[in-house]
Design an enzyme around this catalytic site. Structure first.
Site, short mmCIF file in Angstrom:
data_model
loop_
_atom_site.label_atom_id
_atom_site.label_comp_id
_atom_site.label_asym_id
_atom_site.label_seq_id
_atom_site.Cartn_x
_atom_site.Cartn_y
_atom_site.Cartn_z
N LYS A 270 -68.65 -5.47 47.62
CA LYS A 270 -68.61 -4.08 47.14
C LYS A 270 -67.36 -3.38 47.69
CE LYS A 270 -72.23 -4.21 44.61
NZ LYS A 270 -72.03 -4.32 43.16
N ASN B 242 -86.83 -6.31 48.49
CA ASN B 242 -86.82 -4.84 48.64
C ASN B 242 -88.22 -4.29 48.84
OD1 ASN B 242 -84.32 -5.26 46.37
ND2 ASN B 242 -83.91 -4.13 48.25
N PHE C 206 -90.96 -3.73 58.76
CA PHE C 206 -90.02 -4.35 59.69
C PHE C 206 -89.63 -3.39 60.82
CE2 PHE C 206 -88.54 -6.78 55.69
CZ PHE C 206 -89.48 -7.78 55.89
N SER D 82 -72.32 0.70 46.58
CA SER D 82 -73.54 0.85 47.37
C SER D 82 -73.25 1.60 48.67
CB SER D 82 -74.08 -0.54 47.68
OG SER D 82 -75.03 -0.49 48.71
N GLY E 90 -80.55 -5.98 33.37
CA GLY E 90 -81.07 -5.88 34.74
C GLY E 90 -81.79 -4.56 34.99
N LYS F 10 -77.01 -9.64 44.05
CA LYS F 10 -77.28 -8.56 45.02
C LYS F 10 -78.18 -8.94 46.19
CE LYS F 10 -81.25 -6.73 42.53
NZ LYS F 10 -82.04 -5.61 42.08
N PHE G 208 -77.63 4.91 46.71
CA PHE G 208 -78.50 4.76 47.87
C PHE G 208 -79.64 3.81 47.43
CE2 PHE G 208 -76.60 7.07 51.37
CZ PHE G 208 -75.41 7.38 50.74
N GLY H 27 -80.10 -7.12 61.07
CA GLY H 27 -79.05 -6.43 60.30
C GLY H 27 -79.49 -5.13 59.65
N ASP H 28 -80.77 -4.73 59.83
CA ASP H 28 -81.24 -3.49 59.18
C ASP H 28 -80.54 -2.26 59.76
OD1 ASP H 28 -82.87 -3.29 57.00
OD2 ASP H 28 -84.73 -3.67 58.08
N TYR I 64 -72.26 -9.92 50.60
CA TYR I 64 -72.58 -9.00 49.49
C TYR I 64 -71.89 -7.65 49.71
CZ TYR I 64 -75.06 -5.46 46.81
OH TYR I 64 -75.34 -4.38 45.99
P1 NAD Z 1 -80.14 -6.75 38.65
O1 NAD Z 1 -80.00 -8.10 39.27
O2 NAD Z 1 -81.47 -6.32 38.19
O3 NAD Z 1 -79.11 -6.59 37.44
C1 NAD Z 1 -77.86 -7.23 37.42
C2 NAD Z 1 -77.71 -7.90 36.07
O4 NAD Z 1 -76.43 -8.52 36.02
C3 NAD Z 1 -78.75 -8.99 35.82
O5 NAD Z 1 -79.31 -8.79 34.55
C4 NAD Z 1 -77.95 -10.28 35.90
O6 NAD Z 1 -78.48 -11.27 35.05
C5 NAD Z 1 -76.57 -9.80 35.46
N1 NAD Z 1 -75.44 -10.59 35.95
C6 NAD Z 1 -75.15 -10.94 37.23
N2 NAD Z 1 -74.01 -11.65 37.27
C7 NAD Z 1 -73.55 -11.72 35.99
C8 NAD Z 1 -72.42 -12.31 35.37
N3 NAD Z 1 -71.51 -12.98 36.07
N4 NAD Z 1 -72.26 -12.17 34.04
C9 NAD Z 1 -73.17 -11.50 33.30
N5 NAD Z 1 -74.26 -10.94 33.81
C10 NAD Z 1 -74.46 -11.05 35.15
O7 NAD Z 1 -79.55 -5.71 39.72
P2 NAD Z 1 -79.60 -4.12 39.73
O8 NAD Z 1 -80.54 -3.72 40.80
O9 NAD Z 1 -79.80 -3.59 38.36
O10 NAD Z 1 -78.14 -3.80 40.25
C11 NAD Z 1 -77.08 -3.46 39.37
C12 NAD Z 1 -75.83 -3.21 40.17
O11 NAD Z 1 -76.07 -2.19 41.14
C13 NAD Z 1 -75.32 -4.42 40.98
O12 NAD Z 1 -73.93 -4.41 40.94
C14 NAD Z 1 -75.84 -4.15 42.37
O13 NAD Z 1 -75.05 -4.78 43.35
C15 NAD Z 1 -75.70 -2.64 42.43
N6 NAD Z 1 -76.58 -2.01 43.42
C16 NAD Z 1 -77.94 -2.21 43.34
C17 NAD Z 1 -78.77 -1.63 44.30
C18 NAD Z 1 -80.26 -1.89 44.27
O14 NAD Z 1 -80.93 -1.66 45.28
N7 NAD Z 1 -80.84 -2.31 43.16
C19 NAD Z 1 -78.23 -0.81 45.31
C20 NAD Z 1 -76.85 -0.61 45.34
C21 NAD Z 1 -76.03 -1.21 44.39
N1 UDP Z 2 -88.80 -3.08 54.43
C1 UDP Z 2 -89.98 -3.40 55.08
N2 UDP Z 2 -90.71 -4.45 54.58
C2 UDP Z 2 -90.33 -5.16 53.48
C3 UDP Z 2 -89.13 -4.80 52.83
C4 UDP Z 2 -88.39 -3.75 53.34
O1 UDP Z 2 -90.36 -2.78 56.07
O2 UDP Z 2 -91.02 -6.12 53.10
C5 UDP Z 2 -88.01 -1.94 54.95
C6 UDP Z 2 -86.61 -2.35 55.42
O3 UDP Z 2 -86.65 -2.72 56.78
C7 UDP Z 2 -85.83 -1.08 55.19
C8 UDP Z 2 -86.53 -0.40 54.01
O4 UDP Z 2 -87.80 -1.02 53.92
O5 UDP Z 2 -85.93 -0.23 56.30
C9 UDP Z 2 -85.78 -0.57 52.70
O6 UDP Z 2 -85.50 -1.95 52.54
P1 UDP Z 2 -84.78 -2.51 51.24
O7 UDP Z 2 -84.55 -3.97 51.47
O8 UDP Z 2 -85.58 -2.11 50.04
O9 UDP Z 2 -83.43 -1.69 51.17
P2 UDP Z 2 -82.15 -1.73 52.16
O10 UDP Z 2 -82.59 -2.15 53.51
O11 UDP Z 2 -81.20 -2.67 51.53
O12 UDP Z 2 -81.64 -0.33 52.16
#
Ligand code: NAD
Ligand code: UDP
Length: 339
Positions: A157, A203, A222, A128, A14, A88, A182, A298-299, A153
């Site tokens: 966490k 995102n 948004f 997160s 991922g 996620k 973050f 929900g933002d 979700y």
């Molecule tokens: P991602 O979806 O790119 O990566 C997650 C990976 O886990 C994927 O490759 C998916 O195929 C794999 N996966 C999911 N469920 C699985 C399972 N049951 N068994 C095996 N593989 C599985 O997401 P990411 O952005 O790399 O996020 C990684 C972690 O960080 C997640 O736990 C996510 O909740 C957390 N996180 C992400 C963000 C963000 O904005 N990206 C922010 C805060 C926390």
């Molecule tokens: N956002 C936006 N337009 C989009 C996607 C996101 O204006 O198409 C804004 C959203 O309202 C937030 C910020 O960008 O204020 C970050 O959003 P994201 O979903 O990436 O992260 P999160 O809200 O989960 O922190």
């Protein structure tokens, strides 16, 4: 003989996992990936090989399948686990809560069970800043109260953090570092790996890069009447390579101190949506097509991290700026477009 500590990376194909694989190799660890590719692509393994010059061991296994996951632990001797694997998508978690609870909570329970069975001491868990909800004060520190989750979700966490803390107390688990991320953004500076959203991105940054690439006609911001610097929401955007580095430091820190930690991982600086768009335009010398739209339900208005605890504990600090992240995200988008 290979004496590098072997680390299991669940979700290693991922977005954050793949960048952490690179950081682990650079840090002298041997990463082993488990992924079921429910939100990633197998060709990322080839990208990792091209980028690092190494073949990374990989098991196509679902972490909710205890039997198959047990085989992985039986075959390998792990010094630690970094557990990224989770679903996620906040919106999807509202419409399909059981899918999220089963996958995210079920996977963690299996991981801890097997860490206990095979005496694996160190866990790093992806949490997160969503656990803080709408913050009572800023920057938000780790002592800030945990708020009622806005989505299933977010609730997974919070539950996972609780499960980890209970298992440490009961000595089922030796130690863990819970990292509260973050907003991870950007891509490896090589442009060979990055975020790979399936379908329309939720995102901000992948939406920006896809708009610049002409895949989306425009970005909708948004809301612009929040009580912030320019009316748009504020987040703490951290370059994914800095985030990846924090995982390596977390493993080293736990191994040397034999303690558990809960840490914010951000830059400490808030940026508005408009500032982020401007940073993208400036560093890439582009004009982005955007319009102001309705607020997203929900933002959170604004959130950014107090980072002194993580910096002191891990001896870590972010190196990359928002502009670096916007440059690298665009490089990755262009690579994808040419592919
Ligand atoms: P991602 O979806 O790119 O990566 C997650 C990976 O886990 C994927 O490759 C998916 O195929 C794999 N996966 C999911 N469920 C699985 C399972 N049951 N068994 C095996 N593989 C599985 O997401 P990411 O952005 O790399 O996020 C990684 C972690 O960080 C997640 O736990 C996510 O909740 C957390 N996180 C992400 C963000 C963000 O904005 N990206 C922010 C805060 C926390
Ligand atoms: N956002 C936006 N337009 C989009 C996607 C996101 O204006 O198409 C804004 C959203 O309202 C937030 C910020 O960008 O204020 C970050 O959003 P994201 O979903 O990436 O992260 P999160 O809200 O989960 O922190």
């Amino acid at each position: 003989m290979n004496t590098k500590p072997k680390i299991l990376i669940t979700g290693g194909a991922g977005y954050i996992g793949s960048h952490t694989v690179v950081a682990l190799l650079e840090g002298g660890f041997e990463p082993v990936i488990v992924d079921n590719y429910c939100n990633s692509q197998k060709w990322i393994m080839d990208q990792l090989k091209e980028l690092t010059g190494q073949i990374i061991k990989e098991y196509t296994v679902d972490c909710t399948n205890l039997k198959e996951l047990d085989t992985v632990f039986e075959n390998e001797t792990f010094a630690g686990v970094i557990h990224f694997a989770a679903l996620k998508a906040v919106g999807e978690s509202v419409s399909e809560p059981l899918k999220y609870y089963r996958n995210n909570v079920g996977s963690l329970i299996n991981i801890i069970d097997l860490m206990s069975k095979y005496n694996v001491p160190n866990l790093v868990f992806s949490s997160s800043c969503t656990v803080y909800g709408e913050a009572d004060y800023l920057p938000v520190n780790e002592q800030h109260p945990i708020k009622t989750a806005e989505s299933p979700y977010g609730c997974t966490k919070q539950m996972c953090e609780q499960i980890i803390n209970d298992c440490i107390k009961s000595k089922k688990l030796s130690r863990a570092t819970i990292l509260r991320y973050f907003n991870p953004v950007g891509a490896n500076t090589s442009g060979l790996i990055g975020e790979l959203p399936i379908g329309t991105p939720n995102n901000l940054v992948p939406f920006i890069t896809q708009t610049a690439a002409g895949i989306r006609p425009n970005l909708t911001i948004f809301g612009d009447d929040y009580n912030t610097v320019d009316g748009t929401c504020v987040r703490d955007y951290i370059h994914v390579m800095d985030l990846a580095d924090a995982h390596v430091k977390s493993l080293e820190n736990m191994e040397s101190k034999k303690e558990s930690f809960t840490l914010n991982i951000g830059t400490g600086k808030g940026s508005s949506v408009l500032e982020t768009v401007k940073a993208f335009e400036k560093v890439n010398k582009l004009k982005l097509n955007y319009k102001i739209g309705a607020k997203r339900e929900g933002d959170i208005e604004q959130i950014y991290a107090e980072t002194s605890l993580s910096e002191k504990t891990l001896g870590w600090k972010t190196k990359y700026s928002l502009e670096d992240a916007m440059r690298d995200a665009w490089k990755w988008q262009q690579y994808l477009d040419a592919k």
